[in-house]
Scaffold this motif. Structure first.
Motif, PDB file in Angstrom:
ATOM      1  N   CYS A   1       2.445   2.047  -3.508  1.00  0.00           N
ATOM      2  CA  CYS A   1       1.490   1.463  -4.441  1.00  0.00           C
ATOM      3  C   CYS A   1       0.509   2.523  -4.938  1.00  0.00           C
ATOM      4  O   CYS A   1      -0.193   3.158  -4.140  1.00  0.00           O
ATOM      5  CB  CYS A   1       0.721   0.320  -3.783  1.00  0.00           C
TER       6      CYS A   1
ATOM      7  N   GLY B   1      -6.509  -7.107  -3.245  1.00  0.00           N
ATOM      8  CA  GLY B   1      -6.350  -8.371  -2.531  1.00  0.00           C
ATOM      9  C   GLY B   1      -4.969  -8.975  -2.539  1.00  0.00           C
ATOM     10  O   GLY B   1      -4.822 -10.190  -2.431  1.00  0.00           O
ATOM     11  N   CYS B   2      -3.903  -8.144  -2.630  1.00  0.00           N
ATOM     12  CA  CYS B   2      -2.550  -8.704  -2.719  1.00  0.00           C
ATOM     13  C   CYS B   2      -2.159  -9.556  -1.508  1.00  0.00           C
ATOM     14  O   CYS B   2      -1.330 -10.447  -1.639  1.00  0.00           O
ATOM     15  CB  CYS B   2      -1.539  -7.590  -2.932  1.00  0.00           C
TER      16      CYS B   2
ATOM     17  N   GLY C   1      -4.559  -2.272   1.352  1.00  0.00           N
ATOM     18  CA  GLY C   1      -4.841  -0.857   1.138  1.00  0.00           C
ATOM     19  C   GLY C   1      -5.892  -0.596   0.083  1.00  0.00           C
ATOM     20  O   GLY C   1      -6.325   0.540  -0.110  1.00  0.00           O
TER      21      GLY C   1
ATOM     22  N   ALA D   1       0.829  -1.225   0.000  1.00  0.00           N
ATOM     23  CA  ALA D   1       0.000   0.000   0.000  1.00  0.00           C
ATOM     24  C   ALA D   1       0.861   1.273   0.000  1.00  0.00           C
ATOM     25  O   ALA D   1       1.865   1.339  -0.698  1.00  0.00           O
ATOM     26  CB  ALA D   1      -0.999  -0.035   1.141  1.00  0.00           C
TER      27      ALA D   1
HETATM   28 FE1  SF4 Z   1      -1.601  -1.983  -3.723  1.00  0.00          FE
HETATM   29 FE2  SF4 Z   1      -2.176  -4.598  -3.799  1.00  0.00          FE
HETATM   30 FE3  SF4 Z   1      -2.286  -3.284  -1.521  1.00  0.00          FE
HETATM   31 FE4  SF4 Z   1      -4.088  -2.756  -3.401  1.00  0.00          FE
HETATM   32  S1  SF4 Z   1      -3.862  -4.696  -2.306  1.00  0.00           S
HETATM   33  S2  SF4 Z   1      -2.989  -1.285  -2.126  1.00  0.00           S
HETATM   34  S3  SF4 Z   1      -2.849  -3.050  -5.252  1.00  0.00           S
HETATM   35  S4  SF4 Z   1      -0.435  -3.605  -2.746  1.00  0.00           S
END
Ligand code: SF4
Length: 564
Positions: free
Chosen positions: A434, A476-477, A472, A430
């Motif tokens: 990101c 869904g990372c 964030g 995040a």
């Molecule tokens: Fe970034 Fe993935 Fe986190 Fe979303 S889930 S904020 S795309 S790192």
């Protein structure tokens, strides 16, 4: 296959001449720290994301400066296995070009953040010099193949890992572009039929993820993959794999066409059929995936739009044989098993907790220095787990004491003395790097985890293994949608609350309340923990309890409100 116009990214891929684009010109342009518009897309296929420091955006805009562009370089490490020499080489690169910070990812890779454009080429060359690569670590291709990390079932693990490597190799892009751009490879004519026998000129509609799991460990969250191979053994011998398709975590807030989904098991294949199954599952999605709407372009939507029976039929038609009936398998956990484990072959494996996956020196916990010291003497290998932790693997028994001494000297035992919830919690990167982040995640996790643990202590639940994940944004990372408690970023300081996943990664959680501030989240959890402490059954997990209590899982009208 759709009548709708393809998305602009399809044109970018097609014009890129098999991923060359104008990358060389973009990289050589000294006027800006960024790449050209199309090259920002194309470079992802080379394992690189253009980002900018979002903490500095407003200040730089006020000074009329372009954003502080930098690049995230993701290394492709199938199954997360690398040698001590490779570890040291990547660390040296991180020190030189990425602020000395390596980050272990949820797909068993290493990311270097903050690499400047002028250093990209030498960074990628050096990665290749130590026999690693970044090709297809990102982009609309099959990404790094993940594989259960802990090699305690030594023989089976070796076999399953070998299959993961084979699939990983088989589905690598065949283009020479990577060699030309980064390794000064000879420029050759693109053959008349193109360079990509599997992918074609426009590659996949979106990213594609494959995993291999070795039950009873579901550390890879196998059902979160587009294509899952689940090892089946009899009498200690690998007999084949259950095949599951259509998993994926990403969704978009407020877009009902998008949702997380678990892969469905469609049958069983023999070890010698794995490559064909992988290639043809990729082929079906390449040909039928939605190329007009990127938010709807994963295999899970192709399957839901056309039906699982259609998918199996199309796959088997291409394979020329039918999958056999699936074999029952049993998973017992998704998290890592910290500390020492002895494998069947007598070798020892030490799983270390790496908070946030960050390899850095932080006060008494000197992960960078300590792991480098271990790498200098270690005779086995390192394994990055899908939970962003690290296994010092294959330690000969007579060397265990040396490793233990280095762990103690550098404070690497971060898995002891912390509550299980805090130990197992996971977040994505995040902010600030990101570009999609709507709220804090990695920087917020220690704070929110400590507050949730305080609530657990209040109710005498601090020893419970409850799975908390924070992201964030809804992409869904960190695989939030299989966690028992998940916070998914909605806006600065605000999260959607999902509850009710399981401990074995075989059940999705559910959206319970939206757009909550921290106080509201903690109030809801406080009440639910009180209920759980009072009403749980022996060995009943928090997610299972929430289902039994009707907080999740019941039809909308009959659901018990998650109060506060
Ligand atoms: Fe970034 Fe993935 Fe986190 Fe979303 S889930 S904020 S795309 S790192």
């Amino acid at each position: 296959m759709t009548d709708k116009a393809p998305s602009p990214v399809e044109g970018i891929k097609e014009r890129s001449r098999f991923l060359r684009g104008t990358l060389e010109q973009s990289l050589a342009d000294p006027v800006t720290g960024a790449l050209g518009h199309d090259d920002v897309r194309i470079i992802k296929f080379h394992g690189v994301y253009q980002q900018d420091d979002r903490d500095l955006r407003a200040e730089r805009a006020a000074q009329k400066l372009e954003p502080a562009y930098n690049f995230m370089v993701r290394i492709r490490i199938p199954g997360g296995v690398l040698t001590p020499a490779q570890w040291l080489a990547v660390d040296a690169l991180a020190a030189e070009h990425a602020g000395a910070a390596m980050r272990l990812t949820t797909r068993q890779s290493i990311q270097l953040h903050g690499v400047l454009k002028r250093n990209l080429k030498r960074t990628i060359r050096a990665i290749n010099d130590c026999l690693l690569t970044t090709i297809a670590a990102c982009g609309d291709v099959n990404r790094t193949v993940v594989c259960t990390a802990l090699p305690e079932q030594s023989k089976l693990h070796r076999e399953v890992y070998a299959h993961a490597q084979r699939v990983n190799r088989h589905l690598l892009p065949a283009t020479r572009a990577y060699h030309e751009v980064w390794l000064d490879g000879e420029k050759t004519e693109i053959p008349a039929g193109g360079e990509e026998p599997i992918y074609g000129a426009t590659y996949m509609p979106r990213k594609f993820k494959i995993g291999f799991a070795l039950p009873p460990s579901n550390d890879v969250d196998i059902y979160a993959n587009d294509l899952a191979f689940i090892a089946v053994a009899r009498d200690g011998e690998l007999v084949g794999f259950n095949v599951a398709v259509g998993g994926g975590m990403g969704m978009t807030h407020g877009n009902p066409r998008t949702y997380p989904r678990l892969a469905e098991t469609i049958g069983f294949c023999r070890p010698e059929q794995v490559i064909a199954v992988a290639e043809h599952v990729v082929g079906v999605q390449r040909d039928f995936g939605d190329r007009s709407d990127r938010s709807h372009a994963r295999l899970k939507y192709t399957i839901d739009d056309r039906g699982i029976d259609w998918f199996r039929g199309e796959l088997e038609r291409r394979l020329g044989f039918s999958l056999e009936p699936a074999v029952p398998v049993r998973f017992t956990h998704t998290g890592d098993r910290f500390g020492w484990v002895t494998g069947e072959d007598g070798r020892e494996h030490l799983t270390l907790r790496i908070p946030g996956g960050r390899i850095r020196d932080d006060g008494e916990r000197r992960f960078r220095t300590g792991l480098n010291a271990i790498a200098a003497v270690h005779e086995g290998d390192f394994r990055i787990t899908p939970n962003q932790n690290l296994i010092v693997a294959n330690v000969p028994p007579e060397r265990r004491a040396d490793i233990e001494r280095l762990v103690a000297e550098h404070g690497l035992d971060a898995f002891t003395g912390v509550a299980p919830l805090e130990r197992d919690a996971m977040s994505c990167v995040a902010l600030p790097s990101c570009g999609l982040a709507m709220a804090e995640s990695e920087r917020y996790l220690p704070e929110i985890a400590a507050k949730v643990v305080a609530l657990l202590e209040k109710h005498g639940l601090e020893d419970e293994e409850i799975l908390l994940r924070v992201t964030g944004c809804p992409n869904g990372c960190a695989r939030p949608y299989v966690a028992e408690i998940a916070l998914v970023g909605k806006a600065p300081g605000r999260y959607n609350l999902f509850l009710g996943g399981g401990r074995t990664g075989e059940r999705l959680n559910e959206l319970v309340r939206q757009n909550l501030a921290e106080g509201e989240i903690l109030a809801i959890l406080d009440e639910l923990f009180a209920d759980y402490a009072r009403g749980r059954l022996p060995e009943e997990g928090f997610g299972d309890f929430l289902h039994r209590a009707g907080v999740v899982g019941a039809p909308a009208g009959e659901r018990r409100a998650a109060a506060s």
